[in-house]
Every structure is written in structure tokens, then in C-alpha cells.
Scaffold this motif. Structure first.
Motif, short mmCIF file in Angstrom:
data_model
loop_
_atom_site.label_atom_id
_atom_site.label_comp_id
_atom_site.label_asym_id
_atom_site.label_seq_id
_atom_site.Cartn_x
_atom_site.Cartn_y
_atom_site.Cartn_z
N ALA A 509 -33.67 -11.19 28.63
CA ALA A 509 -33.33 -10.46 29.93
C ALA A 509 -34.89 -9.74 30.35
N LEU A 510 -35.42 -9.03 29.48
CA LEU A 510 -36.48 -8.52 29.75
C LEU A 510 -37.78 -9.39 29.86
N ALA A 511 -37.80 -10.43 28.99
CA ALA A 511 -38.89 -11.49 28.98
C ALA A 511 -38.77 -12.31 30.47
N CYS A 512 -37.53 -12.61 30.80
CA CYS A 512 -37.72 -13.57 31.97
C CYS A 512 -37.51 -12.43 33.39
N ASN A 513 -37.62 -11.32 33.26
CA ASN A 513 -37.72 -10.47 34.23
C ASN A 513 -36.27 -10.51 35.08
N VAL A 514 -35.06 -10.80 34.49
CA VAL A 514 -33.98 -10.92 35.14
C VAL A 514 -33.37 -9.55 35.76
N GLY A 515 -33.83 -8.54 35.37
CA GLY A 515 -33.47 -7.06 35.85
C GLY A 515 -33.74 -6.10 34.70
N THR A 516 -33.36 -4.62 35.06
CA THR A 516 -33.44 -3.64 34.10
C THR A 516 -32.21 -3.62 33.09
N VAL A 517 -32.60 -3.85 31.71
CA VAL A 517 -31.58 -3.51 30.86
C VAL A 517 -31.50 -1.99 30.66
N THR A 518 -29.95 -1.53 31.10
CA THR A 518 -29.91 -0.10 31.13
C THR A 518 -29.11 0.30 29.81
N SER A 519 -28.56 -0.53 29.12
CA SER A 519 -28.02 -0.26 27.63
C SER A 519 -27.44 -1.19 27.15
N VAL A 520 -27.06 -1.24 25.87
CA VAL A 520 -26.48 -2.13 25.01
C VAL A 520 -25.67 -1.52 23.82
N ARG A 521 -24.59 -2.08 23.51
CA ARG A 521 -23.56 -1.44 22.71
C ARG A 521 -22.81 -2.48 21.94
N ILE A 522 -22.25 -2.07 20.61
CA ILE A 522 -21.54 -3.09 19.87
C ILE A 522 -20.18 -2.49 19.99
#
Length: 688
Positions: A509-522
Motif C-alpha cells: 500500500a505504501l509502495a503503490c501510494n494507495v493511501g496512508t496506512v494508519t494502523s495494522v493489527r492481528i
């Protein structure tokens, strides 16, 4: 004065059954409460002297009769009273607040009110065949032609009374359920009155007031009982324990609309703004748990208006599903809102009334009377008959709502309630925590709750409080964190795969500039293994390039499993909200709806129709499948190029379970990620 004029004057003096004399006689009789009271009024053809009239009215009325007389006294103007006491036959229409007022008012007229005998047409809408404007016209016309007076009584006269009576009406009277009416009735029964606040009548009807006016009690007891009854009713739709609308930023544009409505309602009550300038209503739509009903309560409190709550499902439950019962139930719901005006009528599950375009021939015969009656009720909500009532609908499926409901003059607009952003989540937390934890500490947990619905935040705080209560201590931030991110029960291999999958989403997502990654969780909600939250770039309109970038991001989790673990799992599919489902839907729209794909410029409809077309068209399926394979290959190339970054994010996820935007940026700061299309030699190659 002519003889005719003298006769008319004498006739009026004999016709002392008007409200002026009735009020005087009732006042003289208030201390004589033990004898029965006769509802009859003196007539022109049987004059009585004063002593006889005093005898007839020496006994006080029952509470129900006193309320009816007080309501009529307040509603009939002097000019209307003169017409009602005229010697000629009269056609009269009386609209009542609710159906419960019909029987006592019918009794009032049947007992020779205003010095004449009346033919009563009283209809509550319960008889689907008999209570129609086309029924009873011959009888009404015959009675009036024979010199007999006719009165029609209904909640919404235009919908149920004979059309001939409506057209011939000499007088129209609109009864209202107001504090002054209750005060006058109490004065008649008890000899003196007690002030009744409008709030103490919230949700009440005539029978609730009758139940409060008991023998042996005083006027103060009645006021107390009414206040208690109103609070008991308000407990079902209370507006006290809700967020303050001014600070409820989680509701976005819906809040802005509601604040404007609250200002207009204040000006309307102050007499500064006419009702015609106030918004008629709106439909709130969102996914489940976004707080639509809570917002309605906040709006009612901000507007200082009574909240009347109903749902389409309740209409069917309360009426056992019979057609005439459903129509009666929805009319009574609107009538309740009218009686409580100014009020907010909140209709949940409004999509339960199907769009007429979706009805088959057999269903149409049953549904059309209900839908058309509902439309008429909405139209009434914009007229003088429904002054002071704002109607708000709610649905999880805005596409299923009949467009006619949303047209100007009815509910007018559809307003989406979005997922709360960081400030919205903070405000929801602030409301449920209620000062038990400092706001600065609450801010530290907001990122962990990204993607939560308001209902899920509420449940999380409740769960945290339960933990603290069991341990016999006050709520702490650790309680909230543990509730938001409980210990995972996944086996190590599954945990690693989920971490790799989510790490693939983050990096690509960051590489393709899809948007801003705000968080990730399991350990996501609703059974999801993990959740990556992204604020998508919406600076430009949708293009083929932006759609393909988005799809690459969706397929990146599957690609990471292929590159780092050797094969994908079923985690990218399996539901209509899965990565594969969303990617397929987007490409189908691009190809069959937006005119941006390889299927030509034909638009086959919206997203749902585009997906349906895939099921029917083998060539379209083949095109979309080829696109998916090509874009998955691109995702695999990006994951391979940034293998070390994907592994780093996956390791951190296994260790911590949650990464905020700042933590992700620190992890990837050493080697920034990017997508370089010119070097993606595998883009046109075969998929893995």
C-alpha cells in the motif's frame, strides 16, 4: 331589528349549550362531585330554564368527558361556535391527536352537542375496506339534504372520511393535546388546577391522563402522576444519556445537518421562523453499529423536542402482519408524533418498506396500499396537519429505500454516517469513560481502536469496566488495552501467516501510494485474523490507474503469503468483504460500469449489476480473471523487492499485535518503499 333577527337572537339565547355556558355551569358545579354527570347539552327545540340547566350540569364530568370538553373548548373559535349553533344543518370535520380521542369525542357529539343531534362518522383507519374516502358518500349526502347535521371524526380526515363530507364541510376543528387542556380538565374535576409542563405529557395520550385523575386525589397528585408516567414512557426512548450533539464529531455531515436543524427548531418555537422553512427530515445510512439511533436521541435533545421511536419491523409485529393492521399501526405512530409536536419521529429499518421497483406482481397487491399510505403520511409531515414533526429514517441498506421517500418534501436527503476518525473515536471514548481516565491517556489508545464502530467502542469500554469490577478496582488504561487487543489464541504457524499477510498489505500500500496506512493489527473483529487500516487517497476522481493500484494493495496480503511462505491460504477470500471479493468487484465496475476496462464503453449498471453480469458472461469473467492474475503478479514483484521490510513488519506484529502509523514509519524509515513500474519486468509475465 327585524323579526327574523329577533328570532335568531332568541334562538341563540336558548341554545345555551355552547361552551361559554358549559364552562360557567361546570365551574358552579365543581364542589358537587358525587353525583353522575350528563353529557347532554340543551337543545333549541327543548328549551330549559336556568334551574333545569343548573340541575343537568350540577354533577361534574368524568375525567374523560372533562378532557374532551376542554379540548373542544380550546379548539372551537367564537365564529366556529356560532356556525355550530346555527339552526341550519352543518357539515363538520374534527381532527383528533390520536385514535384514542375518537370514542369520547363521538360520544360528545352523539349526546346532542351544540343543541342539535349529530350523525357521526368516526373512523380510525382500522377497517381497510370501510374506512375509505369512497365509502359513505351517499349516506352523508342524504343526511345533509334531509337537514341533518353530520360530523366526521378522524386522526387524518383526508385519508379515511367520506370525500363528500370533506368537500361539504362548513366547519373544521383541530383538537390538540396541550398542557392547557389538561389544566382546564383538572380544574373542572378538582376545583383548582396545577401547572402541567409540556415535558410531562411526552409520549402520553388521553387514557394516560384519565388514569392519573383518580378519586380522592388532589390536583397536585395528578401532575405528579403525569410526570412519572412521562418519565416511564421516556425511559423507552430517553434522550438524556447520549453524546452532546455539539461535540459529537464522529457523526460528520449528519452532525452538521442536525446542528442546523436544532437552530431552526429553536427559531420555530420562538416564532421567528415559519415551519415551511424547517427541514422536513432525512435518512441516515451506514453499516451496523454506527450509532444512528443514538444520533436521533442526541438530535431530539438538541432540538428540545420529544423523540418518538418506531421501526418498520415493529409495525408488522404490533399488527400481526395483517394489511389493515399495518396501516393502522403506522398511522398511529405518526399520530403519536403529531400529538407530541414539536417532535422527532425516528423510523428505524426504513428499508423494510421495499422499493416499488423491486416488487413482483403478487407482492405489489399487498405492499402498495402500505407504501402509498406511508407516502401520504410523509406528505402530511410537510403540511400544516403535521406541523412541528421532523421525520428521520435509518437504514443499513440505502440502495433498498424507495427513491420516492427521498424526494424533496418528504425525507429530502440521505446522509451517510461514516466510520469515526481518530477524533471521533476519542469523543466516543470520552463519553463512555465519563471522566474516569485522563483524556491524554485516552488519546494514547485511539490508534488501537481505528476501524472500530461506535457500538464496538461502547462494548469495549463495558468489557474493560467488567474486568476492573471483578478485580474490585477502578478502570485503568490497561483494562482498555486488554479489551481492545486480547491475547491471541491462534497457533504459532497461523499467527505467522496472518502477520505476513497484513505486512504485505502495509508495504505494498505504501509502495503503490494507495493511501496512508494508519494502523495494522492481528486479531481483528468479526472473526478476522488481522486488519490493516488505510486512509485512501481521494484527491482525484477514479481512474483505471487508481483502481489498479488499489487492487494491487488488496492482493498484496495473498502475494506476501506466496512469496514468503510458498503458497496462499484461503484468508484472502471467503466473504463478500474479503480481499478477493473487493478486488473482483472493483475490476468488474471498471470494466462493465465505468467504461475504463477492456469491455468497451457500455455501462451495464452499478456495482451490483456489474458483479451479476460476471456470473452470466463467461468472456467478462475471463477478462476480470486475467486482470486479477496480472495485478497479483505485480503485487508479488513488489513484495519480493521489499522482502526485508515485509519480514520486519511481520516480526513486529507477531511480537506486539498492533502497530500504529508512527511505529510503521519508524520500521520502514531505513529503506523507503516504492513501486517503480519501469522495472517491473514481471508485470506482463505469467502469474505465480
Amino acid at each position: 331589528m327585524t323579526k327574523g333577527g329577533e328570532d335568531e337572537q332568541n334562538s341563540r339565547s336558548k341554545s345555551a349549550g355552547g361552551f361559554s355556558r358549559l364552562a360557567g355551569l361546570a365551574a358552579a358545579a365543581r364542589n358537587e362531585r358525587e353525583r353522575s354527570w350528563d353529557f347532554d347539552l340543551p337543545t333549541d327545540d327543548s328549551p330549559e330554564d336556568d334551574s333545569e340547566q343548573e340541575r343537568r350540569f350540577a354533577n361534574p364530568p368524568t375525567p374523560r368527558e372533562a378532557l374532551t370538553i376542554a379540548a373542544m373548548t380550546a379548539a372551537v373559535t367564537p365564529a366556529a361556535e356560532d356556525a355550530l349553533r346555527s339552526t341550519t344543518a352543518q357539515a363538520v370535520i374534527v381532527s383528533v391527536p390520536t385514535a384514542d380521542w375518537i370514542p369520547p369525542l363521538k360520544g360528545f357529539f352523539e349526546r346532542r352537542a351544540f343543541g342539535r343531534k349529530w350523525t357521526c362518522v368516526a373512523r380510525n383507519g382500522s377497517d381497510r375496506r370501510g374506512h375509505l374516502p369512497t365509502v359513505g358518500n351517499t349516506e352523508v349526502a342524504s343526511d345533509l339534504a334531509a337537514g341533518r347535521s353530520v360530523v366526521g371524526i378522524a386522526v387524518v380526515p383526508e385519508q379515511v372520511l367520506p370525500s363528500t363530507l370533506l368537500a361539504a364541510a362548513d366547519v373544521r376543528v383541530a383538537l390538540k393535546f396541550e398542557p392547557k387542556i389538561i389544566e382546564d380538565a383538572i380544574r373542572t374535576i378538582y376545583g383548582c388546577s396545577s401547572r402541567i409542563d409540556r415535558r410531562d405529557l411526552t409520549g402520553l395520550d388521553i387514557e394516560d391522563v384519565v388514569a392519573a385523575m383518580r378519586p380522592g386525589a388532589g390536583e397536585g397528585d395528578v401532575a405528579t402522576r403525569l410526570a412519572a408516567a412521562a418519565k416511564a414512557r421516556a425511559g423507552e426512548v430517553g434522550t438524556g444519556d447520549v453524546p452532546v450533539l455539539e461535540t459529537a464529531v464522529e457523526y460528520g455531515h449528519a452532525r452538521e445537518w442536525a446542528l442546523a436543524l436544532a437552530r431552526d427548531m429553536r427559531d420555530y418555537r420562538a416564532g421567528v421562523l415559519p415551519w415551511s422553512a424547517v427541514d422536513r427530515g432525512a435518512v441516515f445510512f451506514s453499516g451496523p453499529g454506527m450509532g444512528k439511533s443514538v444520533l436521533a436521541r442526541s438530535i431530539a435533545r438538541a432540538c428540545e423536542s420529544t423523540l418518538i421511536v418506531g421501526s418498520v419491523g415493529e409495525l408488522f409485529a404490533s399488527s400481526s402482519g395483517y394489511l389493515d393492521g399495518v396501516i393502522k399501526a403506522q398511522r398511529e405512530l405518526f399520530a403519536k408524533a403529531i400529538a407530541a409536536a414539536p417532535s422527532i419521529l425516528f423510523l428505524d429499518e426504513i428499508d423494510g418498506l421495499p422499493s416499488r421497483d423491486s416488487l413482483g406482481p403478487r407482492a405489489r397487491d399487498w405492499w402498495m396500499p402500505i407504501i402509498e399510505d406511508f407516502m401520504l403520511l410523509l406528505d402530511d409531515a410537510t403540511s400544516a396537519r403535521r406541523e412541528g414533526v421532523v421525520v428521520i429514517g435509518a437504514t443499513n441498506r440505502i440502495s433498498a429505500v424507495d427513491p420516492a421517500i427521498l424526494r424533496p418534501g418528504r425525507l429530502e436527503r440521505a446522509i451517510e454516517i461514516p466510520s469515526p476518525d481518530a477524533e471521533g473515536i476519542l469523543n466516543i471514548l470520552r463519553f463512555h469513560v465519563r471522566g474516569d481516565l485522563p483524556e491524554q491517556e485516552l488519546r494514547s489508545i485511539v490508534g488501537l481502536l481505528e476501524g472500530f464502530t461506535p457500538a464496538e467502542v461502547m462494548e469495549l469500554v463495558r468489557s474493560a469496566r467488567r474486568t476492573a469490577r471483578v478485580d474490585r478496582r477502578h478502570l485503568s488504561m490497561d483494562d482498555l488495552r486488554c479489551a481492545a487487543l486480547p491475547a491471541t489464541t491462534m497457533p504459532p504457524a497461523a499467527l505467522r501467516r496472518v502477520a505476513v499477510h497484513e505486512a504485505g498489505h502495509v508495504v505494498v500500500a505504501l509502495a503503490c501510494n494507495v493511501g496512508t496506512v494508519t494502523s495494522v493489527r492481528i486479531g481483528g473483529r468479526h472473526g478476522a485474523g488481522g486488519v490493516t487500516s488505510i486512509d485512501f487517497d481521494r484527491d482525484d476522481l477514479v481512474t483505471r490507474q487508481s483502481i489498479e493500484r488499489h487492487v494491487v494493495g488488496l492482493l498484496a496480503g495473498r502475494a506476501a503469503e506466496i512469496v514468503l511462505l510458498g503458497a496462499p491460504s484461503a484468508g484472502a477470500g471467503g466473504s463478500d468483504r474479503s480481499d478477493l471479493a473487493l478486488a473482483t468487484r472493483m475490476l468488474a465496475c471498471m470494466d462493465l460500469s465505468y467504461g475504463l476496462g477492456e469491455g468497451g464503453l457500455i455501462c451495464l449498471g452499478d456495482a451490483d449489476k456489474a458483479v451479476d453480469e460476471l456470473r452470466r458472461d463467461a468472456l467478462a469473467r475471463q477478462r476480470i480473471d486475467e486482470m486479477l492474475r496480472r495485478l497479483q503478479t505485480r503485487a508479488c514483484v513488489i513484495v519480493e523487492r521489499h522482502r526485508s521490510q515485509v519480514v520486519g513488519v511481520a516480526d513486529a506484529l507477531v511480537e506486539r499485535g498492533f502497530l500504529s502509523r508512527e511505529e510503521i514509519e519508524r520500521l520502514l524509515a531505513a529503506t523507503p518503499v516504492s513501486d517503480e513500474p519501469a522495472t517491473d519486468a514481471a508485470r506482463a509475465g505469467d502469474p505465480p
